[in-house]
Scaffold this motif. Structure first.
Motif, PDB file in Angstrom:
ATOM      1  N   PRO A 197       0.831  -1.213   0.000  1.00  0.00           N
ATOM      2  CA  PRO A 197       0.000   0.000   0.000  1.00  0.00           C
ATOM      3  C   PRO A 197       0.861   1.257   0.000  1.00  0.00           C
ATOM      4  O   PRO A 197       1.979   1.273   0.530  1.00  0.00           O
ATOM      5  CB  PRO A 197      -0.806  -0.122   1.290  1.00  0.00           C
ATOM      6  CG  PRO A 197       0.054  -0.960   2.185  1.00  0.00           C
ATOM      7  CD  PRO A 197       0.769  -1.926   1.292  1.00  0.00           C
ATOM      8  N   ALA A 198       0.313   2.313  -0.597  1.00  0.00           N
ATOM      9  CA  ALA A 198       1.038   3.584  -0.652  1.00  0.00           C
ATOM     10  C   ALA A 198       0.946   4.331   0.673  1.00  0.00           C
ATOM     11  O   ALA A 198       1.735   5.237   0.929  1.00  0.00           O
ATOM     12  CB  ALA A 198       0.481   4.449  -1.781  1.00  0.00           C
ATOM     13  N   ASP A 224      -4.848   0.291  -4.300  1.00  0.00           N
ATOM     14  CA  ASP A 224      -3.912  -0.764  -3.916  1.00  0.00           C
ATOM     15  C   ASP A 224      -4.524  -2.145  -4.131  1.00  0.00           C
ATOM     16  O   ASP A 224      -3.869  -3.063  -4.647  1.00  0.00           O
ATOM     17  CB  ASP A 224      -3.528  -0.625  -2.437  1.00  0.00           C
ATOM     18  CG  ASP A 224      -2.855   0.696  -2.111  1.00  0.00           C
ATOM     19  OD1 ASP A 224      -2.108   1.206  -2.966  1.00  0.00           O
ATOM     20  OD2 ASP A 224      -3.089   1.214  -0.998  1.00  0.00           O
ATOM     21  N   ILE A 225      -5.789  -2.285  -3.726  1.00  0.00           N
ATOM     22  CA  ILE A 225      -6.472  -3.575  -3.842  1.00  0.00           C
ATOM     23  C   ILE A 225      -6.651  -3.959  -5.303  1.00  0.00           C
ATOM     24  O   ILE A 225      -6.523  -5.130  -5.682  1.00  0.00           O
ATOM     25  CB  ILE A 225      -7.824  -3.530  -3.107  1.00  0.00           C
ATOM     26  CG1 ILE A 225      -7.589  -3.308  -1.604  1.00  0.00           C
ATOM     27  CG2 ILE A 225      -8.605  -4.818  -3.328  1.00  0.00           C
ATOM     28  CD1 ILE A 225      -8.851  -2.994  -0.826  1.00  0.00           C
ATOM     29  N   ALA A 226      -6.939  -2.967  -6.164  1.00  0.00           N
ATOM     30  CA  ALA A 226      -7.098  -3.254  -7.589  1.00  0.00           C
ATOM     31  C   ALA A 226      -5.812  -3.835  -8.178  1.00  0.00           C
ATOM     32  O   ALA A 226      -5.853  -4.753  -9.019  1.00  0.00           O
ATOM     33  CB  ALA A 226      -7.498  -1.975  -8.332  1.00  0.00           C
ATOM     34  N   ARG A 227      -4.651  -3.323  -7.740  1.00  0.00           N
ATOM     35  CA  ARG A 227      -3.388  -3.873  -8.234  1.00  0.00           C
ATOM     36  C   ARG A 227      -3.212  -5.323  -7.777  1.00  0.00           C
ATOM     37  O   ARG A 227      -2.772  -6.186  -8.547  1.00  0.00           O
ATOM     38  CB  ARG A 227      -2.222  -3.017  -7.736  1.00  0.00           C
ATOM     39  CG  ARG A 227      -2.107  -1.664  -8.436  1.00  0.00           C
ATOM     40  CD  ARG A 227      -0.755  -1.009  -8.160  1.00  0.00           C
ATOM     41  NE  ARG A 227      -0.609  -0.640  -6.750  1.00  0.00           N
ATOM     42  CZ  ARG A 227      -0.966   0.546  -6.260  1.00  0.00           C
ATOM     43  NH1 ARG A 227      -1.482   1.463  -7.071  1.00  0.00           N
ATOM     44  NH2 ARG A 227      -0.793   0.813  -4.979  1.00  0.00           N
ATOM     45  N   LEU A 228      -3.561  -5.583  -6.510  1.00  0.00           N
ATOM     46  CA  LEU A 228      -3.459  -6.960  -6.021  1.00  0.00           C
ATOM     47  C   LEU A 228      -4.422  -7.892  -6.750  1.00  0.00           C
ATOM     48  O   LEU A 228      -4.093  -9.050  -7.034  1.00  0.00           O
ATOM     49  CB  LEU A 228      -3.741  -7.004  -4.521  1.00  0.00           C
ATOM     50  CG  LEU A 228      -2.599  -6.623  -3.580  1.00  0.00           C
ATOM     51  CD1 LEU A 228      -3.062  -6.718  -2.135  1.00  0.00           C
ATOM     52  CD2 LEU A 228      -1.387  -7.504  -3.802  1.00  0.00           C
ATOM     53  N   GLU A 229      -5.644  -7.417  -7.046  1.00  0.00           N
ATOM     54  CA  GLU A 229      -6.607  -8.238  -7.778  1.00  0.00           C
ATOM     55  C   GLU A 229      -6.070  -8.602  -9.157  1.00  0.00           C
ATOM     56  O   GLU A 229      -6.228  -9.741  -9.622  1.00  0.00           O
ATOM     57  CB  GLU A 229      -7.943  -7.504  -7.892  1.00  0.00           C
ATOM     58  CG  GLU A 229      -8.728  -7.462  -6.586  1.00  0.00           C
ATOM     59  CD  GLU A 229     -10.040  -6.725  -6.727  1.00  0.00           C
ATOM     60  OE1 GLU A 229     -10.124  -5.853  -7.613  1.00  0.00           O
ATOM     61  OE2 GLU A 229     -10.961  -7.012  -5.948  1.00  0.00           O
TER      62      GLU A 229
END
Length: 356
Positions: free
Chosen positions: A60-61, A75-80
């Motif tokens: 996370p940033a 952040d969650i979109a990148r992990l998805e």
């Protein structure tokens, strides 16, 4: 006992990030989640999320108080995206570079699954609809056949929400989605349904019952002859035990004669009879169970007969029975079936209309 799935609850507000006084960074829109909550949403373990952050700098940033990780929607979109790519066979390092926007065009494996069945999709390829984020994480783990993560997510749901909410809003919706996918995909996803069902059953069995008061009549729980679907009855058994209500659990496909004998031998305060389909629901059996009495002449008593499951339909109820709809309401109906005082000559409470 069917269940509904309300919209996910609002998440806590995003904390303001720290930064230089002369150029403060505005808080990104949306809610921020902890690493554990993100892991449950994605269907991976928190250890995996932390490992990806440490190895591939995909963390996370923003952090709370400079220490606690708080994951924003971006952040969650990148992990998805990383989850989708790794599920399609892309190496984690390359998937992380793509998710972070440093690899240009998204890599394509030789045989990527179709979008509606991609294991890393929004619901792991399952038709979930509007559900809690935990359902999506659980479905992804189940589709990957990631048994350790499935067990971890189920235990986390029970610990965070309690048994009733975990069943009605996490376990049951995911099980229903797997069943719908299985029904429309032929023999595919059978292994997913079996793995998820087994782990749900094990999670329910890990719920510790509370000691019951002495000499308390039990609640008898059984499936009609020919019925193999037991999970809703297992959930009710665990919830009653958690409340200190003694039970006698007989599970799947109890023969009619054995069911009659069990009622006469245990003298239960209530009998719950589950039928998943109309082909197994036996109204004649229900009528005969509703007529069973025991005790001394002049002080005979009966059990409340509670019919559960969609197999009984929504038509005219079997005389002398109650209908149960949902785990939460079933607990309330059973709590109302108080046994008669010791030595009382009165029979059990007269049947009334609980549901249809």
């Amino acid at each position: 006992m069917d269940s509904t799935s309300p919209a996910p609850p609002a998440q806590p507000a995003l904390p303001q990030p720290e930064g230089p006084a002369e150029a403060p960074r505005p808080a990104p829109p949306g809610a921020a989640l902890s690493t554990g909550a993100v892991a449950r949403r994605l269907g991976v373990s928190p250890t995996t999320v932390r490992s990806w952050e440490r190895r591939y700098a995909i963390g996370p940033a923003h952090r709370e108080d400079g220490r606690h990780r708080r994951w924003t929607p971006q952040d969650i979109a990148r992990l998805e995206l990383m989850c989708r790519l790794t599920a399609q066979g892309v190496p984690p390092a390359e998937a992380a570079r793509t998710a972070l926007g440093g690899a240009g065009e998204q890599p394509r494996p030789a045989e990527a699954p179709a979008p509606e069945e991609a294991p890393g999709g929004p619901g792991g390829g399952l038709p979930l609809g509007a559900v809690r984020p935990e359902c999506r994480g659980l479905s992804r783990a189940a589709v990957r056949l990631d048994a350790p993560t499935v067990a971890e997510l189920l235990d986390a749901a029970l610990a965070e929400h309690g048994l009733v909410t975990a069943w009605e809003e996490v376990m049951a919706p995911t099980l229903h989605a797997v069943g719908r996918k299985w029904a429309t995909a032929g023999e595919r996803y059978v292994e997913v349904e079996h793995l998820l069902s087994w782990h749900v059953s094990q999670a329910l069995h890990r719920v510790r019952p509370r000691p019951a008061p002495p000499h308390t009549p039990p609640v008898l729980l059984a499936c009609v002859p020919g019925e193999q679907h037991t999970l809703p009855v297992e959930a009710l058994n665990a919830a009653l035990g958690e409340r200190g209500v003694p039970t006698r659990m007989f599970g799947a496909a109890l023969p009619a004669e054995a069911l009659h004998d069990a009622v006469r031998r245990t003298g239960p305060r209530a009998v719950v009879l589950w039928a998943q389909s109309r082909t197994t629901a036996d109204r004649a059996l229900a009528r005969s169970l509703a007529r069973i009495e025991w005790g001394l002449r002049g002080a005979r008593t009966q059990s409340a007969l509670l019919l559960a499951g969609p197999g009984w339909g929504a038509g005219t109820p079997v005389p002398g029975t109650w209908r149960l709809h949902g785990l939460r309401s079933a607990l309330a109906v059973i709590a109302a079936q108080e046994p008669p005082p010791a030595g009382s000559a009165a029979a059990g409470a007269a049947p009334c209309a609980y549901g249809s």
